[in-house]
Design an enzyme around this catalytic site. Structure first.
Site, short mmCIF file in Angstrom:
data_model
loop_
_atom_site.label_atom_id
_atom_site.label_comp_id
_atom_site.label_asym_id
_atom_site.label_seq_id
_atom_site.Cartn_x
_atom_site.Cartn_y
_atom_site.Cartn_z
N CYS A 79 7.73 -28.56 -14.75
CA CYS A 79 8.18 -29.02 -13.44
C CYS A 79 8.45 -30.52 -13.42
O CYS A 79 9.38 -30.95 -14.08
CB CYS A 79 7.21 -28.56 -12.37
SG CYS A 79 8.00 -28.45 -10.77
N HIS A 170 5.47 -23.40 -12.96
CA HIS A 170 4.08 -23.87 -13.15
C HIS A 170 3.21 -22.83 -13.87
O HIS A 170 2.53 -22.05 -13.22
CB HIS A 170 3.46 -24.16 -11.77
CG HIS A 170 3.97 -25.40 -11.14
ND1 HIS A 170 3.30 -26.59 -11.19
CD2 HIS A 170 5.11 -25.63 -10.45
CE1 HIS A 170 3.99 -27.51 -10.55
NE2 HIS A 170 5.09 -26.95 -10.09
N GLU A 172 0.43 -23.18 -15.23
CA GLU A 172 -1.01 -23.44 -15.03
C GLU A 172 -1.53 -22.78 -13.76
O GLU A 172 -2.73 -22.75 -13.53
CB GLU A 172 -1.27 -24.95 -15.01
CG GLU A 172 -0.88 -25.69 -13.74
CD GLU A 172 0.63 -25.85 -13.54
OE1 GLU A 172 1.42 -25.37 -14.38
OE2 GLU A 172 1.01 -26.48 -12.53
N1 GLN Z 1 10.37 -31.94 -7.33
C1 GLN Z 1 9.30 -32.63 -7.95
C2 GLN Z 1 9.77 -33.91 -8.65
O1 GLN Z 1 10.91 -34.03 -9.03
C3 GLN Z 1 8.59 -31.76 -8.96
C4 GLN Z 1 7.84 -30.70 -8.24
C5 GLN Z 1 6.67 -30.17 -9.01
O2 GLN Z 1 6.28 -30.69 -10.07
N2 GLN Z 1 6.08 -29.14 -8.47
O3 GLN Z 1 8.94 -34.76 -8.81
#
Ligand code: GLN
Length: 187
Positions: A79, A170, A172
């Site tokens: 992410c 995610h 985790e």
């Molecule tokens: N949209 C977030 C960012 O660009 C990432 C979101 C997340 O890690 N759940 O920082």
């Protein structure tokens, strides 16, 4: 036992530490420079990429991650971690580390779908994977040497380049440890 450095500046840190340990690794929280060179794997968690990116630079950890990745140390970037591992980002003032030859779009799934779960097929997995997306990014371009390993809604949400795994979701936050095991089995 493999020693895995979990970047612990902000975001989903404790969940990744638990997942690394459940998958059979030794997890170390990384908050300062000097730890990454002692690790044989790295997790870059989700969170807020702007915040994490600034602190990676300020602490000197960014340079150590780049060096480790160049030495083929396996990295699991999830992410916000995927955003930071990319070569290019579509928006915001985040400076990515440029580990994986991809362009990433931030918050790609729109406000009405900020958070959702979906079953996806992942290359190399023998059954579907339930992925948790939270304000997830998407991979817009894959360079040579980057393998797309999963798609959702016609868009690329997981990639692999040598020992570098990048996920828009995610791992985790589920009980499914397949991506953490993949990290521990690499290299
Ligand atoms: N949209 C977030 C960012 O660009 C990432 C979101 C997340 O890690 N759940 O920082």
């Amino acid at each position: 036992m493999r020693r895995i450095g979990v970047i612990a500046l902000q975001g989903d840190v404790s969940e990744h530490i638990s997942a690394v340990e459940a998958a059979g690794g030794q997890a170390v929280a990384v908050r300062r420079a000097g730890v990454i060179p002692t690790c044989s794997g790295i997790v870059m968690p989700g969170g807020e990429s702007t915040t994490i990116g600034r602190q990676l630079e300020r602490t000197g950890i960014a340079a150590e991650i780049k060096q480790a990745a160049a030495n083929d140390v396996p990295v699991l970037a999830t992410c916000a971690g995927l955003v930071l591992a990319a070569k290019e980002i579509d928006a915001g003032d985040v400076r990515p580390l440029g580990l994986i030859d991809i362009s990433v779009g931030r918050n790609a799934f729109g406000p009405q779908r900020e958070s959702f779960e979906a079953e996806i097929d992942v290359a190399g997995f023998d059954r579907p994977y339930r992925a948790v997306f939270i304000r997830a990014p998407v991979v817009l371009r894959c360079g040579e040497g980057v393998q797309e390993i999963a798609r959702f809604g016609g868009r690329t949400v997981a990639v692999r380049q040598r020992n570098l795994i990048g996920l828009a979701f995610h791992p985790e936050l589920t009980e499914d440890l397949r991506f953490h095991r993949m990290l521990l089995e690499m290299g």
